[in-house]
Design a protein around this motif. Structure first.
Motif, mmCIF file in Angstrom:
data_model
loop_
_atom_site.group_PDB
_atom_site.id
_atom_site.type_symbol
_atom_site.label_atom_id
_atom_site.label_comp_id
_atom_site.label_asym_id
_atom_site.label_seq_id
_atom_site.Cartn_x
_atom_site.Cartn_y
_atom_site.Cartn_z
ATOM 1 N N ARG A 27 -44.620 -3.485 -53.318
ATOM 2 C CA ARG A 27 -44.325 -1.974 -52.842
ATOM 3 C C ARG A 27 -45.539 -1.064 -52.402
ATOM 4 N N ILE A 28 -45.298 -0.680 -51.258
ATOM 5 C CA ILE A 28 -46.066 -0.103 -50.282
ATOM 6 C C ILE A 28 -45.892 1.546 -50.437
ATOM 7 N N ALA A 30 -46.535 5.603 -49.930
ATOM 8 C CA ALA A 30 -46.454 6.601 -48.588
ATOM 9 C C ALA A 30 -47.690 6.679 -48.211
ATOM 10 N N SER A 35 -48.082 -0.079 -42.445
ATOM 11 C CA SER A 35 -46.522 -0.112 -42.369
ATOM 12 C C SER A 35 -46.052 -1.511 -42.772
ATOM 13 N N ALA A 36 -44.848 -1.767 -43.185
ATOM 14 C CA ALA A 36 -44.331 -2.952 -43.576
ATOM 15 C C ALA A 36 -44.476 -4.101 -42.448
ATOM 16 N N ILE A 59 -40.574 -6.462 -49.110
ATOM 17 C CA ILE A 59 -41.455 -5.178 -49.018
ATOM 18 C C ILE A 59 -40.355 -3.946 -49.494
ATOM 19 N N GLU A 60 -40.885 -3.492 -50.406
ATOM 20 C CA GLU A 60 -40.312 -2.067 -50.395
ATOM 21 C C GLU A 60 -41.181 -0.841 -50.052
ATOM 22 N N GLU A 61 -40.698 -0.005 -49.236
ATOM 23 C CA GLU A 61 -41.540 1.024 -49.034
ATOM 24 C C GLU A 61 -41.370 2.474 -49.644
ATOM 25 N N CYS A 62 -42.147 2.909 -50.395
ATOM 26 C CA CYS A 62 -41.805 4.204 -51.188
ATOM 27 C C CYS A 62 -42.285 5.390 -50.293
ATOM 28 N N ILE A 73 -50.647 -0.727 -52.812
ATOM 29 C CA ILE A 73 -50.065 -1.559 -52.420
ATOM 30 C C ILE A 73 -49.725 -2.302 -53.733
#
Length: 84
Positions: A27-28, A30, A35-36, A59-62, A73
């Motif tokens: 999980r990345i 904000a 970037s992913a 990859i989950e972007e928060c 991360i």
């Protein structure tokens, strides 16, 4: 950063009897400043020759800037290959 994740994956593998990593979820945050797609590029480079080479990366972007871990991360899960 990714080398640290690889070390954690190696620890997970060793704790579970060894073996290649089949799937990784991260999980990345904000505010992590990556970037992913950029993370994926570096992941593929840094995992060459490791137990995570060729593993599937999710990859989950928060997008929550106020999240307590927005600058991080996080290694969410590691799945190891099984025999059969």
């Amino acid at each position: 950063m990714i080398r640290s994740l690889v070390e954690k994956m190696e620890q997970v593998s060793q704790a579970n009897g060894g073996g290649q990593v089949a799937r990784v979820k991260v999980r990345i945050g904000a505010l992590a400043n990556i970037s992913a797609s950029h993370f994926r590029e570096h992941f593929e480079i840094e995992t060459k020759g490791t137990i995570a080479e060729g593993s599937e990366l999710e990859i989950e972007e928060c997008g929550e800037f106020s999240h307590p871990q927005a600058g991080h991360i996080l290694l969410e899960s590691v799945e190891l290959e099984t025999d059969g």
